[in-house]
Design a protein around this motif. Sequence first.
Motif, PDB file in Angstrom:
ATOM      1  N   ILE A 173       0.864  -1.179   0.000  1.00  0.00           N
ATOM      2  CA  ILE A 173       0.000   0.000   0.000  1.00  0.00           C
ATOM      3  C   ILE A 173       0.903   1.232   0.000  1.00  0.00           C
ATOM      4  O   ILE A 173       1.815   1.343   0.823  1.00  0.00           O
ATOM      5  CB  ILE A 173      -0.921   0.016   1.230  1.00  0.00           C
ATOM      6  CG1 ILE A 173      -1.823  -1.223   1.230  1.00  0.00           C
ATOM      7  CG2 ILE A 173      -1.774   1.285   1.255  1.00  0.00           C
ATOM      8  CD1 ILE A 173      -2.684  -1.355   2.476  1.00  0.00           C
ATOM      9  N   HIS A 174       0.653   2.170  -0.912  1.00  0.00           N
ATOM     10  CA  HIS A 174       1.583   3.278  -1.134  1.00  0.00           C
ATOM     11  C   HIS A 174       1.129   4.602  -0.511  1.00  0.00           C
ATOM     12  O   HIS A 174       1.756   5.630  -0.764  1.00  0.00           O
ATOM     13  CB  HIS A 174       1.789   3.491  -2.637  1.00  0.00           C
ATOM     14  CG  HIS A 174       2.385   2.316  -3.342  1.00  0.00           C
ATOM     15  ND1 HIS A 174       3.730   2.029  -3.334  1.00  0.00           N
ATOM     16  CD2 HIS A 174       1.788   1.326  -4.065  1.00  0.00           C
ATOM     17  CE1 HIS A 174       3.960   0.934  -4.043  1.00  0.00           C
ATOM     18  NE2 HIS A 174       2.795   0.482  -4.489  1.00  0.00           N
ATOM     19  N   PHE A 175       0.068   4.608   0.259  1.00  0.00           N
ATOM     20  CA  PHE A 175      -0.418   5.875   0.806  1.00  0.00           C
ATOM     21  C   PHE A 175      -0.882   5.667   2.251  1.00  0.00           C
ATOM     22  O   PHE A 175      -1.152   4.539   2.679  1.00  0.00           O
ATOM     23  CB  PHE A 175      -1.590   6.404  -0.037  1.00  0.00           C
ATOM     24  CG  PHE A 175      -2.819   5.524   0.038  1.00  0.00           C
ATOM     25  CD1 PHE A 175      -3.852   5.804   0.923  1.00  0.00           C
ATOM     26  CD2 PHE A 175      -2.930   4.399  -0.759  1.00  0.00           C
ATOM     27  CE1 PHE A 175      -4.967   4.991   0.997  1.00  0.00           C
ATOM     28  CE2 PHE A 175      -4.049   3.581  -0.687  1.00  0.00           C
ATOM     29  CZ  PHE A 175      -5.063   3.874   0.195  1.00  0.00           C
ATOM     30  N   LYS A 176      -0.971   6.764   2.972  1.00  0.00           N
ATOM     31  CA  LYS A 176      -1.486   6.731   4.329  1.00  0.00           C
ATOM     32  C   LYS A 176      -2.976   7.049   4.314  1.00  0.00           C
ATOM     33  O   LYS A 176      -3.457   7.787   3.447  1.00  0.00           O
ATOM     34  CB  LYS A 176      -0.744   7.748   5.204  1.00  0.00           C
ATOM     35  CG  LYS A 176       0.728   7.432   5.394  1.00  0.00           C
ATOM     36  CD  LYS A 176       1.404   8.479   6.279  1.00  0.00           C
ATOM     37  CE  LYS A 176       2.880   8.177   6.477  1.00  0.00           C
ATOM     38  NZ  LYS A 176       3.552   9.201   7.326  1.00  0.00           N
ATOM     39  N   GLN A 186      -4.802  10.559   3.222  1.00  0.00           N
ATOM     40  CA  GLN A 186      -3.801  11.333   2.481  1.00  0.00           C
ATOM     41  C   GLN A 186      -4.402  11.933   1.215  1.00  0.00           C
ATOM     42  O   GLN A 186      -5.241  11.329   0.557  1.00  0.00           O
ATOM     43  CB  GLN A 186      -2.630  10.420   2.104  1.00  0.00           C
ATOM     44  CG  GLN A 186      -1.546  11.085   1.267  1.00  0.00           C
ATOM     45  CD  GLN A 186      -0.442  10.104   0.879  1.00  0.00           C
ATOM     46  OE1 GLN A 186      -0.197   9.122   1.589  1.00  0.00           O
ATOM     47  NE2 GLN A 186       0.210  10.352  -0.244  1.00  0.00           N
ATOM     48  N   ASP A 187      -3.976  13.147   0.875  1.00  0.00           N
ATOM     49  CA  ASP A 187      -4.333  13.742  -0.409  1.00  0.00           C
ATOM     50  C   ASP A 187      -3.510  13.080  -1.507  1.00  0.00           C
ATOM     51  O   ASP A 187      -2.291  12.910  -1.361  1.00  0.00           O
ATOM     52  CB  ASP A 187      -4.077  15.249  -0.409  1.00  0.00           C
ATOM     53  CG  ASP A 187      -5.071  16.010   0.465  1.00  0.00           C
ATOM     54  OD1 ASP A 187      -6.220  15.564   0.580  1.00  0.00           O
ATOM     55  OD2 ASP A 187      -4.681  17.045   1.044  1.00  0.00           O
ATOM     56  N   VAL A 188      -4.165  12.707  -2.605  1.00  0.00           N
ATOM     57  CA  VAL A 188      -3.473  12.050  -3.714  1.00  0.00           C
ATOM     58  C   VAL A 188      -3.831  12.747  -5.017  1.00  0.00           C
ATOM     59  O   VAL A 188      -4.861  13.413  -5.135  1.00  0.00           O
ATOM     60  CB  VAL A 188      -3.849  10.550  -3.800  1.00  0.00           C
ATOM     61  CG1 VAL A 188      -3.323   9.788  -2.598  1.00  0.00           C
ATOM     62  CG2 VAL A 188      -5.356  10.366  -3.929  1.00  0.00           C
ATOM     63  N   LYS A 189      -2.966  12.575  -5.998  1.00  0.00           N
ATOM     64  CA  LYS A 189      -3.174  13.132  -7.326  1.00  0.00           C
ATOM     65  C   LYS A 189      -3.617  12.027  -8.279  1.00  0.00           C
ATOM     66  O   LYS A 189      -3.332  10.856  -8.069  1.00  0.00           O
ATOM     67  CB  LYS A 189      -1.880  13.776  -7.852  1.00  0.00           C
ATOM     68  CG  LYS A 189      -1.421  14.986  -7.065  1.00  0.00           C
ATOM     69  CD  LYS A 189      -2.379  16.158  -7.229  1.00  0.00           C
ATOM     70  CE  LYS A 189      -1.857  17.420  -6.547  1.00  0.00           C
ATOM     71  NZ  LYS A 189      -2.808  18.552  -6.700  1.00  0.00           N
ATOM     72  N   ARG A 190      -4.296  12.432  -9.334  1.00  0.00           N
ATOM     73  CA  ARG A 190      -4.697  11.480 -10.366  1.00  0.00           C
ATOM     74  C   ARG A 190      -3.467  10.764 -10.913  1.00  0.00           C
ATOM     75  O   ARG A 190      -2.475  11.402 -11.280  1.00  0.00           O
ATOM     76  CB  ARG A 190      -5.427  12.208 -11.489  1.00  0.00           C
ATOM     77  CG  ARG A 190      -5.895  11.308 -12.639  1.00  0.00           C
ATOM     78  CD  ARG A 190      -6.510  12.165 -13.734  1.00  0.00           C
ATOM     79  NE  ARG A 190      -6.943  11.351 -14.855  1.00  0.00           N
ATOM     80  CZ  ARG A 190      -8.170  10.858 -14.995  1.00  0.00           C
ATOM     81  NH1 ARG A 190      -9.084  11.138 -14.077  1.00  0.00           N
ATOM     82  NH2 ARG A 190      -8.504  10.125 -16.024  1.00  0.00           N
ATOM     83  N   GLY A 191      -3.506   9.443 -10.966  1.00  0.00           N
ATOM     84  CA  GLY A 191      -2.388   8.658 -11.477  1.00  0.00           C
ATOM     85  C   GLY A 191      -1.367   8.272 -10.424  1.00  0.00           C
ATOM     86  O   GLY A 191      -0.432   7.528 -10.720  1.00  0.00           O
ATOM     87  N   VAL A 245     -11.862   7.106  -2.671  1.00  0.00           N
ATOM     88  CA  VAL A 245     -11.207   8.399  -2.884  1.00  0.00           C
ATOM     89  C   VAL A 245     -12.295   9.437  -3.142  1.00  0.00           C
ATOM     90  O   VAL A 245     -13.116   9.276  -4.048  1.00  0.00           O
ATOM     91  CB  VAL A 245     -10.232   8.350  -4.076  1.00  0.00           C
ATOM     92  CG1 VAL A 245      -9.538   9.705  -4.235  1.00  0.00           C
ATOM     93  CG2 VAL A 245      -9.207   7.241  -3.887  1.00  0.00           C
ATOM     94  N   ASN A 246     -12.314  10.485  -2.327  1.00  0.00           N
ATOM     95  CA  ASN A 246     -13.305  11.551  -2.474  1.00  0.00           C
ATOM     96  C   ASN A 246     -12.662  12.819  -3.011  1.00  0.00           C
ATOM     97  O   ASN A 246     -11.614  13.249  -2.507  1.00  0.00           O
ATOM     98  CB  ASN A 246     -13.960  11.873  -1.127  1.00  0.00           C
ATOM     99  CG  ASN A 246     -14.925  10.792  -0.689  1.00  0.00           C
ATOM    100  OD1 ASN A 246     -15.581  10.165  -1.518  1.00  0.00           O
ATOM    101  ND2 ASN A 246     -15.016  10.551   0.602  1.00  0.00           N
ATOM    102  N   LEU A 292      -8.470   9.962  -9.605  1.00  0.00           N
ATOM    103  CA  LEU A 292      -8.757  11.397  -9.575  1.00  0.00           C
ATOM    104  C   LEU A 292      -7.949  12.069  -8.468  1.00  0.00           C
ATOM    105  O   LEU A 292      -7.383  11.395  -7.612  1.00  0.00           O
ATOM    106  CB  LEU A 292     -10.249  11.654  -9.349  1.00  0.00           C
ATOM    107  CG  LEU A 292     -10.819  11.412  -7.942  1.00  0.00           C
ATOM    108  CD1 LEU A 292     -12.192  12.062  -7.819  1.00  0.00           C
ATOM    109  CD2 LEU A 292     -10.939   9.944  -7.617  1.00  0.00           C
ATOM    110  N   ASP A 293      -7.890  13.401  -8.512  1.00  0.00           N
ATOM    111  CA  ASP A 293      -7.333  14.171  -7.408  1.00  0.00           C
ATOM    112  C   ASP A 293      -8.331  14.132  -6.260  1.00  0.00           C
ATOM    113  O   ASP A 293      -9.518  14.426  -6.456  1.00  0.00           O
ATOM    114  CB  ASP A 293      -7.104  15.630  -7.830  1.00  0.00           C
ATOM    115  CG  ASP A 293      -6.031  15.775  -8.898  1.00  0.00           C
ATOM    116  OD1 ASP A 293      -5.337  14.790  -9.169  1.00  0.00           O
ATOM    117  OD2 ASP A 293      -5.908  16.870  -9.459  1.00  0.00           O
TER     118      ASP A 293
END
Length: 216
Positions: free
Chosen positions: A15-18, A21-26, A141-142, A116-117
């Motif tokens: 798993i690459h995120f906490k 966490q805010d994430v970007k598309r892709g 993801v919201n 999505l972002d």
Amino acid sequence: SVTVYARIVGQLLRIHFKEGQDVKRGQPLFTIDPGPFQEKLRMSEAKLAQDIAQLKYNEDEAKRYAYLLEKGAVATSDYENKQTLALTQQATVRSSKADVDNARLNLEYCYIRSPLDGRTGAHLVKEGAMIKDNDTKLVVVNQISPIYVKFSVPEKQLPEIRKYMTSDVLKVKVNPQGTQGAPVEGKLTFVDNTVDTTTGMILLKAEFRNSDKLLW
């Protein structure tokens, strides 16, 4: 709001995120163990190489028999047989290429990225878990910025709202509970095409840039 699923069956490797966490598309979210899919791709590529080599041999044979047929050295049936073998092998090569493409696509599916972002929710799986394709929920993801607010107004206000919508973009202001300062300002983007007959209310939606993420 997007619920993320896997498109293949396999073991969740990383798993690459906490959570939250805010994430970007892709941006990478999950990795499913790519080992079995890499092996499948190598096998498919090897089969394709073998089939291409066999195709070259069959085509060369067909050309040779075409020459011999002109010289009267072979029967027409023998030449037609070689032609049929070459055409059949061409179909085999096309099938093998499709298998390679499918294996390469499944390998790509091992690396799941954000659609999505937005902001991630809680992890719905743990590293090491077995994942089922199109069945196991991985994360939600919201989208937060921009954000959309739904609200309702009495149907008697609809004529006035429609009147002003024709000449300008209508502003919508929100006072989040427990906050101080000026209201957050957005724009009206949607008016539903039906009235709720049980309440006499009509649904509207507004869009807010929400760059400071005040709205949640």
